[in-house]
Design a protein around this motif. Structure first.
Motif, short mmCIF file in Angstrom:
data_model
loop_
_atom_site.label_atom_id
_atom_site.label_comp_id
_atom_site.label_asym_id
_atom_site.label_seq_id
_atom_site.Cartn_x
_atom_site.Cartn_y
_atom_site.Cartn_z
N GLY A 152 -28.08 -75.29 16.42
CA GLY A 152 -28.29 -75.98 17.70
C GLY A 152 -29.04 -77.29 17.57
O GLY A 152 -29.48 -77.87 18.55
N GLN A 153 -29.15 -77.80 16.33
CA GLN A 153 -29.89 -79.05 16.10
C GLN A 153 -29.32 -80.22 16.90
O GLN A 153 -30.05 -81.05 17.42
CB GLN A 153 -29.88 -79.39 14.59
N TRP A 154 -27.99 -80.27 17.03
CA TRP A 154 -27.37 -81.37 17.76
C TRP A 154 -27.89 -81.44 19.21
O TRP A 154 -28.10 -82.53 19.75
CB TRP A 154 -25.84 -81.25 17.70
N LEU A 155 -28.12 -80.24 19.78
CA LEU A 155 -28.57 -80.20 21.17
C LEU A 155 -30.06 -80.53 21.27
O LEU A 155 -30.47 -81.26 22.19
CB LEU A 155 -28.28 -78.81 21.75
N SER A 156 -30.85 -80.06 20.32
CA SER A 156 -32.29 -80.41 20.33
C SER A 156 -32.46 -81.91 20.17
O SER A 156 -33.29 -82.52 20.84
CB SER A 156 -33.05 -79.73 19.20
N ASP A 157 -31.67 -82.51 19.27
CA ASP A 157 -31.76 -83.97 19.08
C ASP A 157 -31.37 -84.70 20.36
O ASP A 157 -31.99 -85.71 20.73
CB ASP A 157 -30.83 -84.41 17.94
N TRP A 158 -30.34 -84.18 21.03
CA TRP A 158 -29.87 -84.81 22.28
C TRP A 158 -30.95 -84.70 23.36
O TRP A 158 -31.21 -85.65 24.10
CB TRP A 158 -28.57 -84.13 22.70
N GLU A 159 -31.57 -83.53 23.43
CA GLU A 159 -32.67 -83.34 24.40
C GLU A 159 -33.78 -84.35 24.17
O GLU A 159 -34.31 -84.92 25.11
CB GLU A 159 -33.25 -81.92 24.26
N GLU A 160 -34.11 -84.57 22.90
CA GLU A 160 -35.15 -85.54 22.57
C GLU A 160 -34.77 -86.93 23.07
O GLU A 160 -35.61 -87.65 23.61
CB GLU A 160 -35.37 -85.59 21.04
N ALA A 188 -21.07 -79.75 19.08
CA ALA A 188 -21.67 -80.24 17.84
C ALA A 188 -20.53 -80.70 16.95
O ALA A 188 -19.59 -79.95 16.69
CB ALA A 188 -22.46 -79.13 17.17
N MET A 189 -20.62 -81.93 16.49
CA MET A 189 -19.57 -82.46 15.62
C MET A 189 -20.24 -83.15 14.44
O MET A 189 -21.46 -83.28 14.40
CB MET A 189 -18.69 -83.46 16.39
N GLY A 190 -19.43 -83.64 13.52
CA GLY A 190 -19.98 -84.32 12.34
C GLY A 190 -20.96 -83.38 11.66
O GLY A 190 -20.66 -82.23 11.40
N ALA A 191 -22.16 -83.86 11.38
CA ALA A 191 -23.23 -82.99 10.91
C ALA A 191 -24.28 -83.01 12.00
O ALA A 191 -25.15 -83.87 12.03
CB ALA A 191 -23.79 -83.50 9.59
N GLU A 192 -24.16 -82.05 12.94
CA GLU A 192 -25.09 -81.93 14.07
C GLU A 192 -25.14 -83.21 14.90
O GLU A 192 -26.21 -83.66 15.30
CB GLU A 192 -26.49 -81.55 13.57
N GLN A 193 -23.96 -83.78 15.16
CA GLN A 193 -23.90 -84.98 15.98
C GLN A 193 -23.11 -84.73 17.25
O GLN A 193 -22.40 -83.73 17.36
CB GLN A 193 -23.25 -86.12 15.18
N LEU A 194 -23.22 -85.66 18.19
CA LEU A 194 -22.39 -85.60 19.39
C LEU A 194 -20.97 -85.96 19.01
O LEU A 194 -20.73 -86.72 18.07
CB LEU A 194 -22.90 -86.60 20.44
N GLU A 195 -20.04 -85.45 19.75
CA GLU A 195 -18.63 -85.84 19.60
C GLU A 195 -18.56 -87.35 19.87
O GLU A 195 -19.31 -87.88 20.70
CB GLU A 195 -17.81 -85.00 20.59
#
Ligand SMILES: Cc1cc2nc3c(=O)[nH]c(=O)nc-3n(C[C@H](O)[C@H](O)[C@H](O)COP(=O)(O)O)c2cc1C
Length: 135
Positions: free
Chosen positions: A94-102, A57-64
């Protein structure tokens, strides 16, 4: 059967998960490759039977950044592909990962699951990623 593991990391936490994914994929009989997002080949990755992607998780709940750019490259071609995700975070939920899953699901991929670890992965997280890589 081929598995492609592509990851980004800044302090090696996600890299540890990637190492366990490689171990798990090989133990499950995959011919597995591993590469960082800034050096991975998109078409080679897309040709794998199982694609495992890791990012902190980087930035504000973003991918690297390098994973964001690699993932954007393959995102439109993931339909029907088996994809698993993993990564490390710290203070978030874990929002970055939920967003990625979506994004993976919206791309029409066959989502295999995800594993996250707070900071450095413990034994449980390493085992979970090995299991994910055996799917
Ligand atoms: C610039 C920066 C931004 C970060 N943003 C988040 C965040 O939005 N949410 C979170 O839970 N952790 C965040 N973190 C914490 C990292 O995800 C955490 O340290 C992680 O273990 C790094 O994994 P890596 O060693 O694979 O790079 C951030 C860290 C840095 C340095």
């Amino acid at each position: 059967m081929k598995a492609a593991i592509v990851y980004a990391t800044t302090t090696e936490n996600t890299e540890r998960l990637a190492g366990a994914a490689l171990e798990g994929a090989r133990a499950a009989g995959y011919e597995a490759s591993i590469a960082t997002a800034d050096s991975a080949d998109a078409s080679e990755t897309l040709s794998a039977d199982l694609i495992l992607l890791g990012s902190p998780a980087m930035g504000a709940e973003q991918l690297e950044d390098s994973m964001e750019s690699f993932f954007s490259e393959i995102e439109g071609s993931l339909s029907g592909k088996k994809v698993g995700l993993f990564g490390s975070y710290d203070w978030g939920d874990g929002q970055w990962l939920s967003d990625w899953e979506e994004r993976v699901k919206n791309a029409g991929a066959d989502f295999a699951g995800s594993v996250k670890s707070q900071l450095s992965p413990d034994e449980e997280a390493l085992e979970a990623v090995k299991k994910l890589a055996g799917k």
